[in-house]
Design an enzyme around this catalytic site. Sequence first.
Site, PDB file in Angstrom:
ATOM      1  N   THR A  67       0.849  -1.191   0.000  1.00  0.00           N
ATOM      2  CA  THR A  67       0.000   0.000   0.000  1.00  0.00           C
ATOM      3  C   THR A  67       0.882   1.237   0.000  1.00  0.00           C
ATOM      4  OG1 THR A  67      -1.676  -1.265   1.210  1.00  0.00           O
ATOM      5  CG2 THR A  67      -1.847   1.101   1.375  1.00  0.00           C
TER       6      THR A  67
ATOM      7  N   GLU B  13      -7.337  -7.703  -3.525  1.00  0.00           N
ATOM      8  CA  GLU B  13      -8.039  -7.127  -2.358  1.00  0.00           C
ATOM      9  C   GLU B  13      -9.064  -8.067  -1.741  1.00  0.00           C
ATOM     10  OE1 GLU B  13      -6.777  -4.286  -0.361  1.00  0.00           O
ATOM     11  OE2 GLU B  13      -6.609  -3.767  -2.470  1.00  0.00           O
TER      12      GLU B  13
ATOM     13  N   SER C  29      -7.859  -1.572   6.492  1.00  0.00           N
ATOM     14  CA  SER C  29      -7.315  -0.870   7.661  1.00  0.00           C
ATOM     15  C   SER C  29      -6.814   0.523   7.293  1.00  0.00           C
ATOM     16  CB  SER C  29      -6.124  -1.644   8.229  1.00  0.00           C
ATOM     17  OG  SER C  29      -6.538  -2.881   8.705  1.00  0.00           O
TER      18      SER C  29
END
Length: 576
Positions: A397, A434, A462
Amino acid sequence: MTKVSPKYLCWYVLLVFCTLVADVYAVSGGDPQSKAPVTARKFMVAAAHPRAAGAGYEVLRRGGNAIDAMVAVQFMLNLVEPQSSGIGGGAFLLFWDDGEKRLYTFDGRETAPFAAGPDHFLAADGEPQPFWEALAGGRSVGVPGTLKLLETVHRRFGSLPWAELVRPAMDLARSGFEISSRLARSIASAQEHELDGFAATRAYFFDTDGTPRQAGTVLKNPDFAATLARIARHGSRPFYEGELARRIVEAIREASNPGLMTRQDLARYTVRLREPVCVPYRVYRVCGMGPPTSGGLTVGQILGMLSHFDMAGLPRIDAVHAYLESAKLAYADRARYMADSDYVAVPVRGLLDSGYLKRRSALIDLSRAMDKGRPGNPPRLPGPNWAIHKQSERAGTSHFVIRDARGNAVSMTTTIETGFGSRLMVGGFLLNNELTDFSFRPRIDGRLVANRVQGGKRPRSSMSPTIVFKNRKPYLLIGSPGGSRIINYVAQSLISILDWRLGPRTALEAGHFVNRNGVTELEQDTAALHYAAPLRERGQDIRAREHNSGAHAILIRDKELLGAADPRREGVVLGD
Ligand code: GLY
């Protein structure tokens, strides 16, 4: 009144001063590789790669706004940090529109294909597939949202022409960019997890003899240049409805471990404008993203509980212990209640209810660690009491922050999930994995899991893009990658900056304290380890761990912007 002798007063002042210096040093780890703080007056951008920050900087220098810069940064990240984010993935955006004085939160999270059901990741024997087996190939790919997010938001708020913002990444994809050390290390380590198992991906990241490409190699990506040329001309349409859509669906359905995505899934994808999730904290208001991410709620819960402790005045060891205990309790609620609120009833208001968080904070004993936090019973609980589900999102990420000369601000976290996502590459970009952020098991101990797979649903995240307000104006833009540790990284940085008054650079350099309702992780090779013995005495179960945050922050003062990039990655801050 008691009289204090000047001699004692001098000693006392010296002692307080030394304690403060020692605290700052201990928490920051005294890292000799500090990145210099960057200050600017007009605008600033901080992102995970110098090329990406540079693309944003150029847009801002030419008079573009924060949304224009966001578009340029994201396309460039897709090229130079391909393992972390891109148009094959999803993102959450916080955007402060200074003209309207309004905070927008946009959800560009991936969705499950409509044909997917709760057994999506169950093997023939009814047991969950092993993680890496589920990940590689088409099964884990969710309908990507990032490109639609960029386009939707740019249409509404952008000021420079779209094609101009796509061009820097397109040109560099054609001419080639140098593989960074971090990308080279990531390629090498992902080889053991099938990065070379798919033809297009192997051809891009490996030499013809199968050796991972090395740092410094100039890598050209003509496929991505062609994709970007289409996007520059036609926007997101080819991706969601045209030739690219056809190729994406083909790659997913024909992969080993095929997925269920259809062209209708792509055509139906929509970006959602959500309500921001905000909590008061000291003199600030801390705002984040609501479901389907657990980020804003869990960070908000931690702060809500800690607002009942004098985090600035407590001895640092007590404050750190209180932080860890609040994180256990917040992660416990996360594991039960948080998921896509379009599909399951998430008690958003109840979880942030001040009375509820006060009661939860009363469970924190400064002298003794709880073994595990148990989920609470927030008020206004609208639905069933779901099973407890701990899923650890991985760390593929990126996070970036932008503040433009007009006062607009962007805090965006963007992902393809695990580093290199599903390993499938189409049109020069990687597709996400994902869907592995869903619970592989739809039921645990006979109870349904809120975050189970359902067609069209968005997996729980998150990601915690955050904007802190002071006197109703943006004061701090912050966020980080790091899988399910993101929440800890962001919450700790907030406490460091807002309570302990550390500068953003020192806060981001600080050794991490992490608890996800289990062991307490202290970051390897940092001064956080100095807390091991006293925390163990209170009953914390301590482990030393490497941590892979990649936070970026901009602190906004009256006449100055102060930026910071996490020293654990390759990011930089640029501004004028
Ligand atoms: N896949 C990382 C996250 O959404 O938190």
